[in-house]
Write a protein that holds these residues in place. Sequence first.
Motif, PDB file in Angstrom:
ATOM      1  N   GLN A   1       0.839  -1.198   0.000  1.00 47.22           N
ATOM      2  CA  GLN A   1       0.000   0.000   0.000  1.00 47.22           C
ATOM      3  C   GLN A   1       0.875   1.249   0.000  1.00 47.22           C
ATOM      4  O   GLN A   1       1.828   1.353   0.771  1.00 47.22           O
ATOM      5  CB  GLN A   1      -0.919   0.033   1.219  1.00 47.22           C
ATOM      6  N   ILE A   2       0.535   2.198  -0.870  1.00 48.55           N
ATOM      7  CA  ILE A   2       1.250   3.466  -0.947  1.00 48.55           C
ATOM      8  C   ILE A   2       0.369   4.554  -0.346  1.00 48.55           C
ATOM      9  O   ILE A   2      -0.819   4.657  -0.656  1.00 48.55           O
ATOM     10  CB  ILE A   2       1.602   3.831  -2.403  1.00 48.55           C
ATOM     11  N   LEU A   3       0.961   5.365   0.527  1.00 49.92           N
ATOM     12  CA  LEU A   3       0.234   6.414   1.242  1.00 49.92           C
ATOM     13  C   LEU A   3       0.823   7.777   0.923  1.00 49.92           C
ATOM     14  O   LEU A   3       2.045   7.931   0.841  1.00 49.92           O
ATOM     15  CB  LEU A   3       0.327   6.182   2.754  1.00 49.92           C
ATOM     16  N   ASN A   4      -0.051   8.755   0.766  1.00 45.71           N
ATOM     17  CA  ASN A   4       0.377  10.132   0.537  1.00 45.71           C
ATOM     18  C   ASN A   4      -0.384  11.057   1.484  1.00 45.71           C
ATOM     19  O   ASN A   4      -1.608  11.108   1.466  1.00 45.71           O
ATOM     20  CB  ASN A   4       0.121  10.533  -0.918  1.00 45.71           C
ATOM     21  N   TYR A   5       0.375  11.752   2.343  1.00 44.70           N
ATOM     22  CA  TYR A   5      -0.206  12.704   3.283  1.00 44.70           C
ATOM     23  C   TYR A   5       0.142  14.118   2.832  1.00 44.70           C
ATOM     24  O   TYR A   5       1.321  14.456   2.683  1.00 44.70           O
ATOM     25  CB  TYR A   5       0.359  12.502   4.692  1.00 44.70           C
ATOM     26  N   GLY A   6      -0.878  14.953   2.633  1.00 40.36           N
ATOM     27  CA  GLY A   6      -0.652  16.346   2.308  1.00 40.36           C
ATOM     28  C   GLY A   6      -0.532  17.187   3.566  1.00 40.36           C
ATOM     29  O   GLY A   6      -0.533  16.674   4.694  1.00 40.36           O
ATOM     30  N   LEU A   7      -0.458  18.480   3.386  1.00 43.90           N
ATOM     31  CA  LEU A   7      -0.303  19.401   4.505  1.00 43.90           C
ATOM     32  C   LEU A   7      -1.448  19.232   5.503  1.00 43.90           C
ATOM     33  O   LEU A   7      -2.623  19.272   5.139  1.00 43.90           O
ATOM     34  CB  LEU A   7      -0.278  20.834   3.977  1.00 43.90           C
ATOM     35  N   GLY A   8      -1.106  18.998   6.768  1.00 46.47           N
ATOM     36  CA  GLY A   8      -2.100  18.860   7.829  1.00 46.47           C
ATOM     37  C   GLY A   8      -2.736  17.490   7.932  1.00 46.47           C
ATOM     38  O   GLY A   8      -3.515  17.239   8.861  1.00 46.47           O
ATOM     39  N   GLU A   9      -2.416  16.593   7.021  1.00 44.82           N
ATOM     40  CA  GLU A   9      -3.055  15.272   7.037  1.00 44.82           C
ATOM     41  C   GLU A   9      -2.337  14.329   7.993  1.00 44.82           C
ATOM     42  O   GLU A   9      -1.134  14.450   8.235  1.00 44.82           O
ATOM     43  CB  GLU A   9      -3.116  14.697   5.624  1.00 44.82           C
ATOM     44  N   GLU A  10      -3.096  13.353   8.518  1.00 47.75           N
ATOM     45  CA  GLU A  10      -2.581  12.503   9.583  1.00 47.75           C
ATOM     46  C   GLU A  10      -3.331  11.176   9.617  1.00 47.75           C
ATOM     47  O   GLU A  10      -4.312  10.976   8.904  1.00 47.75           O
ATOM     48  CB  GLU A  10      -2.762  13.203  10.936  1.00 47.75           C
ATOM     49  N   TYR A  11      -2.859  10.291  10.491  1.00 49.54           N
ATOM     50  CA  TYR A  11      -3.585   9.072  10.841  1.00 49.54           C
ATOM     51  C   TYR A  11      -3.526   8.989  12.360  1.00 49.54           C
ATOM     52  O   TYR A  11      -2.459   8.782  12.936  1.00 49.54           O
ATOM     53  CB  TYR A  11      -2.941   7.847  10.192  1.00 49.54           C
ATOM     54  N   LYS A  12      -4.661   9.187  12.997  1.00 52.23           N
ATOM     55  CA  LYS A  12      -4.708   9.246  14.452  1.00 52.23           C
ATOM     56  C   LYS A  12      -4.360   7.890  15.073  1.00 52.23           C
ATOM     57  O   LYS A  12      -4.311   6.873  14.380  1.00 52.23           O
ATOM     58  CB  LYS A  12      -6.087   9.729  14.896  1.00 52.23           C
ATOM     59  N   PRO A  13      -4.100   7.849  16.395  1.00 54.31           N
ATOM     60  CA  PRO A  13      -3.663   6.598  17.040  1.00 54.31           C
ATOM     61  C   PRO A  13      -4.564   5.413  16.701  1.00 54.31           C
ATOM     62  O   PRO A  13      -5.792   5.506  16.770  1.00 54.31           O
ATOM     63  CB  PRO A  13      -3.722   6.951  18.531  1.00 54.31           C
ATOM     64  N   HIS A  14      -3.931   4.302  16.353  1.00 52.95           N
ATOM     65  CA  HIS A  14      -4.668   3.119  15.924  1.00 52.95           C
ATOM     66  C   HIS A  14      -3.782   1.886  16.066  1.00 52.95           C
ATOM     67  O   HIS A  14      -2.573   1.986  16.284  1.00 52.95           O
ATOM     68  CB  HIS A  14      -5.111   3.265  14.465  1.00 52.95           C
ATOM     69  N   PHE A  15      -4.399   0.729  15.929  1.00 50.01           N
ATOM     70  CA  PHE A  15      -3.684  -0.540  15.879  1.00 50.01           C
ATOM     71  C   PHE A  15      -3.727  -1.059  14.446  1.00 50.01           C
ATOM     72  O   PHE A  15      -4.691  -0.815  13.718  1.00 50.01           O
ATOM     73  CB  PHE A  15      -4.338  -1.579  16.798  1.00 50.01           C
ATOM     74  N   ASP A  16      -2.706  -1.803  14.057  1.00 44.10           N
ATOM     75  CA  ASP A  16      -2.718  -2.423  12.731  1.00 44.10           C
ATOM     76  C   ASP A  16      -3.329  -3.820  12.751  1.00 44.10           C
ATOM     77  O   ASP A  16      -3.772  -4.318  11.715  1.00 44.10           O
ATOM     78  CB  ASP A  16      -1.296  -2.502  12.164  1.00 44.10           C
ATOM     79  N   PHE A  17      -3.339  -4.480  13.913  1.00 46.42           N
ATOM     80  CA  PHE A  17      -3.923  -5.820  13.956  1.00 46.42           C
ATOM     81  C   PHE A  17      -5.448  -5.742  13.876  1.00 46.42           C
ATOM     82  O   PHE A  17      -6.061  -4.710  14.154  1.00 46.42           O
ATOM     83  CB  PHE A  17      -3.482  -6.592  15.202  1.00 46.42           C
ATOM     84  N   PHE A  18      -6.049  -6.850  13.459  1.00 43.22           N
ATOM     85  CA  PHE A  18      -7.502  -6.927  13.345  1.00 43.22           C
ATOM     86  C   PHE A  18      -8.132  -7.193  14.710  1.00 43.22           C
ATOM     87  O   PHE A  18      -7.530  -7.876  15.545  1.00 43.22           O
ATOM     88  CB  PHE A  18      -7.916  -8.068  12.409  1.00 43.22           C
ATOM     89  N   PRO A  19      -9.358  -6.709  14.936  1.00 45.93           N
ATOM     90  CA  PRO A  19     -10.066  -7.150  16.140  1.00 45.93           C
ATOM     91  C   PRO A  19     -10.279  -8.654  16.023  1.00 45.93           C
ATOM     92  O   PRO A  19     -10.530  -9.168  14.922  1.00 45.93           O
ATOM     93  CB  PRO A  19     -11.387  -6.375  16.084  1.00 45.93           C
ATOM     94  N   PRO A  20     -10.141  -9.389  17.114  1.00 42.32           N
ATOM     95  CA  PRO A  20     -10.194 -10.858  17.041  1.00 42.32           C
ATOM     96  C   PRO A  20     -11.398 -11.420  16.298  1.00 42.32           C
ATOM     97  O   PRO A  20     -11.278 -12.424  15.594  1.00 42.32           O
ATOM     98  CB  PRO A  20     -10.195 -11.266  18.518  1.00 42.32           C
ATOM     99  N   HIS A  21     -12.553 -10.766  16.407  1.00 42.68           N
ATOM    100  CA  HIS A  21     -13.750 -11.321  15.772  1.00 42.68           C
ATOM    101  C   HIS A  21     -13.753 -11.149  14.255  1.00 42.68           C
ATOM    102  O   HIS A  21     -14.613 -11.707  13.573  1.00 42.68           O
ATOM    103  CB  HIS A  21     -15.014 -10.698  16.381  1.00 42.68           C
ATOM    104  N   LEU A  22     -12.786 -10.402  13.705  1.00 40.08           N
ATOM    105  CA  LEU A  22     -12.727 -10.213  12.258  1.00 40.08           C
ATOM    106  C   LEU A  22     -11.612 -11.021  11.595  1.00 40.08           C
ATOM    107  O   LEU A  22     -11.437 -10.956  10.382  1.00 40.08           O
ATOM    108  CB  LEU A  22     -12.524  -8.723  11.925  1.00 40.08           C
ATOM    109  N   VAL A  23     -10.861 -11.779  12.375  1.00 36.30           N
ATOM    110  CA  VAL A  23      -9.757 -12.560  11.817  1.00 36.30           C
ATOM    111  C   VAL A  23     -10.311 -13.716  10.981  1.00 36.30           C
ATOM    112  O   VAL A  23     -11.183 -14.456  11.430  1.00 36.30           O
ATOM    113  CB  VAL A  23      -8.847 -13.105  12.937  1.00 36.30           C
TER     114      VAL A  23
END
Length: 283
Positions: free
Chosen positions: A176-198
Amino acid sequence: MAKIMQISDELKDWIMDALKNEVSPIALANALIKKGFDNRFAYETLFKIVGNEAIGTTERQQVRYNYKVPEIGRKGNILHASDRVVKVLSRNEKPFVLHLDSVLSSEECDEIISLSRSRLKPSRVVDTGSGEERAGSGRTSRSMAFRFRENELVERIEMRIAELTGYPAENGEGLQILNYGLGEEYKPHFDFFPPHLVDAGKGGQRVGTFLIYLNDVAEGGETVFSKAGLSIVPKKGSAIYFHYANEQGQLDRLSVHSSVPVKKGEKWAATKWIRESSIYQRY
């Protein structure tokens, strides 16, 4: 069959993450009910979380995460791929984060950006209730994903990541390729899946993330692991690998991370999420 009347810490964290991304509490409660949770318990739990009330979690999930150094962390300070030598710049043990120099050449960074630019679309997040992708206010970048082995450059990068991490290329999701412009962000998160979605039939749980910085960012855009006090400044061609799942099925909640807003210029990055088993049929 008895209804489920308890919730894990991991699932609680994912619910809180979903709420931050504006998923309806009702939708989340209904998703829990579909997975076998007691109706009243599901609704009461969701509204307690919304109201910042304490909730009990399962005793099993209170066990401290059992850290084991992944293969990439047992190779010393100089890593060897078939076409490149990579130096370790720094490492953090809890959560496990390895900072690597010169994973891609400057030319490779420029080429992968060029190949992806016209295909970028607003980034999406995984809805923790339904498992479907959707827009999320906490993620304001643009992105696209290459198909597995889509072209010579993508295949070369995928093989390099596989050789460095020790995980087969088939365990990795599309680059996956990501491009963030001025002021853009990704707020705190986890990369793993919630167990019920595995989904065990599609590679199972994510176990680690290989994140490559494709350009130098003039200001901002750091990757921040808030619970570890760790901040990584983007440097063109460098990368980080962080690991957050073990063989016991535990998930490391210290791996919560964010991409802080870009203050000057833009940010380009490539992400390879690695799962516990093969996603694709080998060929």
